[in-house]
Write an enzyme that holds these catalytic residues in place. Structure first.
Site, PDB file in Angstrom:
ATOM      1  N   ASP A  19       1.852  -4.103  11.828  1.00 23.84           N
ATOM      2  CA  ASP A  19       0.832  -3.056  11.774  1.00 23.84           C
ATOM      3  C   ASP A  19       0.305  -2.897  13.201  1.00 23.84           C
ATOM      4  OD1 ASP A  19      -1.558  -1.619  11.577  1.00 23.84           O
ATOM      5  OD2 ASP A  19      -2.038  -2.417   9.596  1.00 23.84           O
ATOM      6  N   LYS A  22      -6.887   6.105  12.756  1.00 26.03           N
ATOM      7  CA  LYS A  22      -7.642   5.404  13.802  1.00 26.03           C
ATOM      8  C   LYS A  22      -7.311   5.996  15.178  1.00 26.03           C
ATOM      9  CE  LYS A  22      -8.759   3.127  10.115  1.00 26.03           C
ATOM     10  NZ  LYS A  22      -8.058   1.935   9.674  1.00 26.03           N
ATOM     11  N   ARG A  67       7.003  18.804  -0.230  1.00 26.46           N
ATOM     12  CA  ARG A  67       6.956  17.350  -0.395  1.00 26.46           C
ATOM     13  C   ARG A  67       8.146  16.692   0.293  1.00 26.46           C
ATOM     14  NH1 ARG A  67       8.990  15.444  -4.718  1.00 26.46           N
ATOM     15  NH2 ARG A  67       8.110  16.999  -6.131  1.00 26.46           N
ATOM     16  N   TYR A 115      -5.769  -6.582   7.554  1.00 31.49           N
ATOM     17  CA  TYR A 115      -6.726  -5.581   7.080  1.00 31.49           C
ATOM     18  C   TYR A 115      -6.963  -5.786   5.574  1.00 31.49           C
ATOM     19  CZ  TYR A 115      -8.369  -0.986   5.601  1.00 31.49           C
ATOM     20  OH  TYR A 115      -9.071   0.041   5.021  1.00 31.49           O
TER      21      TYR A 115
HETATM   22  C1  LIG Z   1      -7.581   1.395   8.449  1.00 33.25           C
HETATM   23  C2  LIG Z   1      -6.435   0.453   8.512  1.00 33.25           C
HETATM   24  C3  LIG Z   1      -5.398   0.497   7.569  1.00 33.25           C
HETATM   25  C4  LIG Z   1      -5.432   1.429   6.375  1.00 33.25           C
HETATM   26  O1  LIG Z   1      -5.273   2.759   6.740  1.00 33.25           O
HETATM   27  P1  LIG Z   1      -5.938   4.004   5.940  1.00 33.25           P
HETATM   28  O2  LIG Z   1      -5.571   5.163   6.794  1.00 33.25           O
HETATM   29  O3  LIG Z   1      -7.424   3.733   5.864  1.00 33.25           O
HETATM   30  O4  LIG Z   1      -5.305   4.028   4.597  1.00 33.25           O
HETATM   31  C5  LIG Z   1      -4.335  -0.357   7.736  1.00 33.25           C
HETATM   32  N1  LIG Z   1      -4.286  -1.235   8.748  1.00 33.25           N
HETATM   33  C6  LIG Z   1      -5.267  -1.318   9.674  1.00 33.25           C
HETATM   34  C7  LIG Z   1      -5.160  -2.312  10.773  1.00 33.25           C
HETATM   35  C8  LIG Z   1      -6.379  -0.487   9.589  1.00 33.25           C
HETATM   36  O5  LIG Z   1      -7.354  -0.590  10.486  1.00 33.25           O
END
Ligand SMILES: *Cc1c(COP(=O)(O)O)cnc(C)c1O
Length: 388
Positions: free
Chosen positions: A182, A207, A56, A109
Site C-alpha cells: 500500500d 489521499k 463499467r 490501515y
Molecule cells: C485511506 C486509506 C485507505 C483506504 O482508502 P479509501 O479511499 O478511504 O477507501 C487504504 N490505505 C491507506 C494507507 C489509507 O490511508
C-alpha cells in the site's frame, strides 16, 4: 500538426503531466475531456470504435487515469476504483479463495484490517498479523502458515513504520507468496515498490494522488499481464469502478504530485523538528528524523519522507485536547490534501480496530501537514500545545 512526445525516457514530472494525456483527436482540446457517456455506439454488432462498449467495462477518462497510474508506478497495468478499499477488495478477491491465508502488518490501515478480518474472513479467508519490520518474524510466519499473499504498508498508518521493501520481496518470493504494498503514504513521487520487487501496489487515491480532498478513489497497479486480467475481471464483474468525474479529478491532482510531495515533506520536517523536545510532546514519529528507527531504510528506498507526522502526548486526554485546540489544522479524518488536518486515530480513523491486535494507543495524534505557510502551521501547533 503536433506529434505526441516520446515519453519512453521521460522524467517523473513529465510523465505525471503527459502520460495518458494526449490532446483530444476530434476537437484538439489540450486537456482530455470528461467522457460521461455510459454506453458507446457499435457500428454493426460488436463493431466498437475505440474499444469501448459500456462504462463499467471501460471509459476513456478512466483509461487516461489508469495509464497515468501505471506509468508513474513503473507498472504495466493500472486499475482505478471507487475507493481505496474497493481496490483492495477487488485485488484480494482476485487472488484469494476460501482457506487461503494472508499475512498483514501489525500497523496497517484500520479499514484494510476490517476488510480482511470481517468481510473476507466471513468468506473463509484467514489472516495472521505480524510485525513486518522484523524480518525474522516474517520468515517464521511464512514458514508456518504458507500465506498466498503478504500485505505491507510503508510508511505505515499511523506510526510511520518503515519496511524494507526489497528485503521483504525477496523473502516473500522465496516462499511462493505475493507482496502487495500500500503506497498511499509515500506515493510514486517518493517510492516505487514495483521497482523494488513488490508484485502489486495499491492506493487510496483519495489521499495524496487526488491531493485536494475532493474525490474518493483507489487504484491497483501491477506488471504481470495474467494477474492484471484477473483483477480487471473482478473490477468489471463486481463493478466498483471510479466514475468519469472522479477519474478526471484524480488525474488533475496527479499532475502536481511531485511538487506537492516535495513541499509536504519540507513542511512536515519543519513541524517534526519543532515538536521534538517540546515539553508537552512525549515522542514524534516521522521517518525524516534521523532518530526514527526506519530512517536509514526510508532514505534508501524513497526520495523523501512524506507529509505525515504522528505525535505522542502524555495520555489520551492530552492528545484529545491537542487535537481539539488546533485552528489551522482542521480536525477531520483523511490525509494528503493541500490543507492540513489533525486526527485522533484511536477514536477516528482507527476506531474500527479497537480490541484487535492493531489497536492504536489513545495518546497519539496524527498530523497531515499541508501546503499552507509553514510558519503558520508551526504557530498553530504551538498555540494548541500550550492549551494542553
Ligand atoms: C485511506 C486509506 C485507505 C483506504 O482508502 P479509501 O479511499 O478511504 O477507501 C487504504 N490505505 C491507506 C494507507 C489509507 O490511508
Amino acid at each position: 500538426m503536433t506529434h505526441a512526445h516520446d515519453l519512453s525516457a521521460a522524467g517523473f514530472e513529465t510523465l505525471a503531466i503527459r502520460a495518458g494525456q494526449d490532446p483530444d483527436p476530434t476537437t484538439g482540446a489540450v486537456i482530455p475531456p470528461v467522457h460521461l457517456s455510459s454506453t458507446f455506439v457499435q457500428d454493426g454488432i460488436g463493431g466498437l470504435r475505440g474499444g469501448y462498449e459500456y462504462g463499467r467495462a471501460g471509459n476513456p477518462t478512466r483509461t487516461a487515469l489508469e495509464t497515468q497510474l501505471a506509468t508513474l508506478e513503473g507498472g504495466a497495468h493500472g486499475l482505478s476504483f471507487a475507493s481505496g478499499l474497493a481496490a483492495e477488495d477487488a485485488l484480494l478477491r482476485a487472488v484469494l479463495k476460501p482457506g487461503d491465508e494472508l499475512l498483514i502488518g501489525d500497523d496497517a490501515y484500520g479499514g484494510t484490517y476490517r476488510l480482511v478480518s470481517r468481510v473476507l474472513g466471513a468468506w473463509g479467508v484467514r489472516h495472521r498479523v505480524v510485525d513486518l519490520t522484523n524480518l525474522d518474524a516474517v520468515r517464521a510466519a511464512l514458514q508456518e502458515s504458507r500465506p498466498r499473499l503478504v500485505w505491507a504498508e510503508t510508511p505505515s498508518n499511523p506510526f510511520l513504520r518503515v519496511t524494507d521493501i526489497a528485503a521483504l520481496a525477496e523473502l516473500v518470493h522465496a516462499h511462493d507468496a505475493l507482496l502487495v504494498v500500500d503506497n498511499t503514504f509515500a506515493t510514486p513521487a517518493l517510492q516505487r515498490p514495483l521497482l523494488l520487487g513488490a508484485d502489486v501496489v495499491v492506493h487510496s487515491t483519495t489521499k495524496y494522488l487526488g491531493g485536494h480532498s475532493d474525490v474518493v478513489g483507489g487504484a491497483v497497479v501491477l506488471r504481470d499481464d495474467t494477474f492484471a486480467e484477473q483483477v480487471r475481471f473482478v473490477q468489471f464483474a463486481a463493478g466498483a469502478v471510479s466514475g468519469p468525474l472522479d477519474a478526471w479529478l484524480t488525474t488533475r491532482g496527479i499532475k502536481t504530485l511531485a511538487v506537492r510531495m516535495q513541499r509536504h515533506g519540507e513542511n512536515a520536517l519543519a513541524v517534526a523538528q519543532r515538536l521534538v523536545g517540546h515539553a508537552a510532546v512525549t515522542r514524534v514519529h516521522y521517518p525524516g528524523l534521523p532518530e526514527h528507527p526506519g530512517h536509514a531504510i526510508a532514505a534508501r528506498q524513497s526520495s523523501g519522507f512524506g507529509g505525515i507526522v504522528t505525535v505522542e502526548l502524555a495520555d489520551g486526554g492530552a492528545a484529545r485536547r491537542f487535537a481539539e485546540a488546533t485552528r489551522l489544522f482542521t480536525l477531520a479524518e483523511s490525509l494528503g490534501g493541500v490543507e492540513s488536518l489533525v486526527n485522533h486515530p484511536a477514536s477516528m480513523t482507527h476506531a474500527s480496530v479497537r480490541g484487535t491486535p492493531l489497536e492504536v494507543t489513545e495518546s497519539i495524534v496524527r498530523l497531515s501537514v499541508g501546503l499552507e505557510s509553514v510558519g503558520d502551521l508551526v504557530a498553530d501547533l504551538e498555540q494548541a500545545l500550550a492549551a494542553v
